[in-house]
Enzyme design. Structure first.
Site, PDB file in Angstrom:
ATOM      1  N   ASP A   1       0.874  -1.170   0.000  1.00  0.00           N
ATOM      2  CA  ASP A   1       0.000   0.000   0.000  1.00  0.00           C
ATOM      3  C   ASP A   1       0.917   1.228   0.000  1.00  0.00           C
ATOM      4  O   ASP A   1       2.115   1.127   0.283  1.00  0.00           O
ATOM      5  CB  ASP A   1      -0.936  -0.019   1.213  1.00  0.00           C
ATOM      6  CG  ASP A   1      -2.113   0.939   1.016  1.00  0.00           C
ATOM      7  OD1 ASP A   1      -2.087   1.741   0.064  1.00  0.00           O
ATOM      8  OD2 ASP A   1      -3.060   0.895   1.828  1.00  0.00           O
TER       9      ASP A   1
HETATM   10  C1  BGC Z   1      -4.948   3.409   0.292  1.00  0.00           C
HETATM   11  C2  BGC Z   1      -5.086   2.400  -0.827  1.00  0.00           C
HETATM   12  C3  BGC Z   1      -4.965   3.102  -2.149  1.00  0.00           C
HETATM   13  C4  BGC Z   1      -3.657   3.849  -2.206  1.00  0.00           C
HETATM   14  C5  BGC Z   1      -3.404   4.578  -3.502  1.00  0.00           C
HETATM   15  C6  BGC Z   1      -3.740   4.301   0.140  1.00  0.00           C
HETATM   16  O1  BGC Z   1      -3.814   5.383   1.006  1.00  0.00           O
HETATM   17  O2  BGC Z   1      -4.913   2.738   1.533  1.00  0.00           O
HETATM   18  O3  BGC Z   1      -6.301   1.712  -0.712  1.00  0.00           O
HETATM   19  O4  BGC Z   1      -5.089   2.187  -3.189  1.00  0.00           O
HETATM   20  O5  BGC Z   1      -3.638   4.811  -1.152  1.00  0.00           O
HETATM   21  O6  BGC Z   1      -4.203   5.684  -3.619  1.00  0.00           O
END
Ligand code: BGC
Length: 795
Positions: free
Chosen positions: A280
């Site tokens: 993530d």
């Molecule tokens: C989130 C993810 C997301 C990623 C990219 C993170 O803050 O937890 O679910 O895909 O950002 O935007």
């Protein structure tokens, strides 16, 4: 980043990689391929280290970040992989997210727009219990991914709804891993039919937003296997997502992204996963360790990860073979991407067709909670209902979905007001303008407060814009005003709204109704009932709320969830009877917040910690720095039903405008497969669909410390006409009956006579069948052990 990202066009890439890999434009069947050995030979250690991390995030150099945005190939996408121009390896575009593609709607110096369809939230999709429909939605989302030039959609989001207050529950599917896994599997299949990728997330146990980047989930091996990993296992095995996104949190002392036990031993060795694993955004700490663990792509990329990988290889801490393996897996991802394959995207997905898909699917996931039969049920609205009095601020400011990376830059949201007008109903213009002024004043006040805050603390203020805002307190009316409205209208509709999103868990006060909401419901019901008129409450929410204290007051309650950009039309399709509601709850609605056993181990009203990049040491604050999952496997109905705790609405519950009769339930067994069949007849006078659920009750479950029942299969009928029947057959295999035995590190099916409960909900069992089951064992690796003693709930 050490190197600046250099965007080049697809045509340029094709030209560049032709020498190394060959561009098979003449042959439509053969795909372009990468000669991995040749490419890798030409890569320096630095190239490799760059290649396994992304290109960084503009404006967020390492000590500060928000949700992902990249200005490069597709503006507003969350990130890209690292391009190796001279080797013909393009950057592939990774973009959120579950309710539709999240990219910027407009671009500087470009008059065109790039709006995406805002589909219903994940919770609503799961509430359809219709995997075919979910697949169709996925297919439509995937078409937007492909036509807007993205390669991988950062979705679906499958985390278990452990507690009603998790801020991202709206993106998630269920408290039950079978529903979550099957729904996610269907979504992945649909998206990937477009030859674009998905990223099932957040693997695993990302069940709270508070301190999400540093919190340590203390979970028993059994609960991990049976609850928190099971849904991923189902979806990954069934639908083979191109990528898996690890979660931010620690699991039993190790960051998910640094856990070889999780991403290699379980995911690859046990489940046979062959795709690519990414972190993530900014997740984890030690790049070299993530590489070793088998988390082969670090997004969106940080300087210290690059340094850690290069230094790791040089010092021998990281075996270059591990790095090479990861490079190959990222090359595999690039190779299958539309960008590498030279797909010429149109920037013109079929938004009109997708608006129809979201309108119809949203209506199917709405849950009819109550439809009292006074003289006649208030829903669907009959010929006598034309004038609707619309109460509740959210009625005038309808919520399409949650906030954060799960948001979508949509072109419009059909409000409830427009939905009613489109459906041929009239509303009071006077009330409309009073509400609009009231809401605008509130928003202005909030903006002013934010500006004040920004002056004092600019960093927090910048982050606050990604957080869910607050909704105004309900506007109240005098008895005279209400009486006049009641006289002038045929029915009252009150919308109760909730907004939630990434970074923040909900508060107990958000679970409960506030004073103004309670008063509004009481006063409207009182006056309308005295005037002989009925009241409908509509819930425009992303997660469970308290209902026990007020659900007796209105005549009908419809949970509309957050239904995407066609929300108002979808709601009115249900209210008017154009579409019969057939959604059912995929989570239990407790009477009180504290009734959920996990509530004593959940961050309650803690200060939000927006420490996106502050990945310091874990502290020692209970439920912030660590959370003990003391409820163990007793999540949702597994707890409420096993411990006989009364609930407001059980798991699997949902009414229809018609009624169904179950008959001829039978079970047949062939080898390891149990087929349960049941005839469902529409016994009412309107058409409708019914969701049938099969739960299994293991022998001596109390003594064996197993839930009294567990969902193992579900199916939905076609649209049945009045009087029409359909026989559904649901299959369950013996291995699916296993529980995880920690001592043996194995899935074990205990021999004995099992009950197969055919139900309309977890608490409405229509037939009980039974069959003998032989013992069965599948050995697993003894990994992911808790490092602390947990005080686990037992039956
Ligand atoms: C989130 C993810 C997301 C990623 C990219 C993170 O803050 O937890 O679910 O895909 O950002 O935007």
């Amino acid at each position: 980043m050490k190197k600046l990202f250099n965007a080049v066009t697809v045509i340029g890439y094709c030209f560049l990689f032709v020498a190394v890999v060959g561009c098979n434009s003449a042959d439509k069947v053969t795909k372009n391929t990468i000669n991995q050995e040749e490419v890798m030979e030409k890569m320096s250690l630095e190239d490799k280290a760059h290649f396994v991390i992304g290109v960084g995030m503009k404006g967020f150099s390492g000590d500060d970040a928000v949700i992902g945005v990249t200005e490069s190939l597709v503006p507003g996408a969350a990130g890209t992989t690292y391009p190796l121009d001279s080797l013909g390896i393009p950057a592939v575009v990774l973009a959120d997210g579950p309710a539709g593609l999240r990219i910027d709607a407009t671009r500087e110096g470009d008059d065109a727009t790039y709006y995406c369809t805002h589909f219903p939230i994940g919770t609503l999709l799961a509430s359809t219990w219709n995997t075919q429909l979910v697949e169709e939605v996925g297919k439509a989302i995937g078409e937007e991914v492909k036509e807007y030039g993205a390669d991988v959609l950062l979705a679906p989001a499958l985390n278990i709804m452990r507690n009603p207050l998790c801020g991202r529950n709206f993106e998630y599917y269920s408290e039950d891993p079978v529903v979550a896994g099957k729904t996610a599997g269907a979504y992945i299949t649909g998206v990937q039919k477009n030859d674009v990728g998905t990223s099932i997330k957040h693997f695993a146990a990302n069940n709270q937003e508070t301190n999400r980047m540093n919190t340590d989930a203390h979970i028993s091996q059994r609960a991990l296997r049976e609850i928190y990993l099971k849904g991923f296992e189902i979806a990954i095995k069934e639908a083979k997502p191109w990528t898996v996104m690890t979660s931010y949190n620690y699991i039993n002392g190790t960051y998910a992204s640094e856990s070889k036990d999780l991403v290699t031993t379980i995911l690859r060795d046990e489940w046979g996963y062959e795709g690519t694993v990414m972190t993530d955004w900014f997740g984890g700490k030690d790049g070299a360790k993530q590489m070793w663990a088998g988390n082969e792509m670090l997004q969106p990329g940080k300087n210290e990860q690059f340094d850690s990988i290069v230094a790791g290889v040089k010092s021998g801490k990281l075996d270059v073979a591990d790095l090479d393996r990861n490079v190959k897996r990222v090359l595999n991802l690039v190779e299958r991407s539309p960008r590498f394959q030279g797909y010429k995207f149109s920037n013109k997905p079929d938004l009109k067709a997708h608006a129809a898909v979201t309108r119809q699917s949203a209506a199917e996931g709405m849950v009819l909670m109550k439809n009292e039969k006074m003289d006649a049920p208030v829903l669907p609205f009959g010929e006598n209902i034309k004038k609707v009095a619309l109460y509740g601020c959210t009625s005038y400011d309808f919520i399409a979905g949650g906030t954060g990376s799960g948001n979508v830059n949509h072109a419009y949201v059909v409000s409830l007001v427009d939905g009613l007008k489109n459906g041929g109903y009239t509303i009071s213009d006077e009330m409309k303008s009073a509400y609009e002024t009231y809401i605008a004043d509130y928003k202005k006040k909030m903006e002013q407060e934010l500006e004040e805050k920004a002056k004092k603390d600019p960093k927090t203020a910048q982050l606050v814009k990604f957080l869910p805002g607050t909704l105004p307190p309900e506007k109240l009316f005098t008895a005279e005003e209400l009486t006049a409205q009641a006289e002038a209208s045929d029915v009252a509709l009150i919308t109760i709204g909730r907004i939630s999103g990434e970074f923040l868990d909900r508060k107990v006060a958000d679970f409960n109704l506030n004073d103004s909401e309670m008063k509004l419901i009481q006063q409207v019901c009182d006056v309308y009932h005295k005037a002989g008129k009925q009241v409908v409450v509509l819930l425009n929410i992303g997660g469970v709320i308290e209902t026990a204290s007020w659900k007796d007051l209105p005549n009908a309650i419809l949970c509309a969830w957050q239904a995407g950009q066609e929300g108002g039309n979808s709601v009115v399709d249900v209210l008017s009877g154009k579409q019969s509601p057939s959604g059912k709850f995929t989570m239990t609605w407790p009477l009180k917040f504290n009734d959920a056993y996990s509530s004593k181990n959940f961050p309650i009203d803690e200060d939000p910690r927006i420490d996106m990049l502050n990945q310091g040491k874990k502290g020692n604050v209970r439920n912030v720095d660590y959370t003990d999952y003391e409820e163990d496997i007793y999540v949702g109905y597994r707890y409420f039903d096993s411990f006989e705790v009364p609930v407001a609405y059980p798991f699997g519950y949902g009414l229809s405008y018609t009624t169904f009769e179950y008959s001829d339930a039978k079970i047949t067994q062939k080898n390891d497969i149990y087929d349960i069949s049941v005839a469902v007849k529409n016994t009412g006078n309107r058409e409708g669909k019914e969701v049938v659920q099969v739960y299994v009750s293991a022998p001596d479950n109390k003594a064996a410390n197993k839930p009294v029942k567990e969902l193992k299969a579900f199916a939905k009928t076609k649209l049945l006409k009045p009087g029409e029947s359909q026989t559904l057959t649901l299959s369950i295999t013996a291995p699916e009956l296993a529980s995880f035995d920690e001592t043996a590190s194995a899935w074990i099916v205990a021999e004995g006579e099992y009950q197969f409960l055919v139900g309309a909900s977890s608490q409405d069992i229509k037939a009980t069948l039974s069959a003998p089951v032989k013992s069965f064992q599948t050995k697993c690796n003894d990994v992911l052990k808790p490092q602390v003693q947990l005080n686990l709930l037992r039956r």
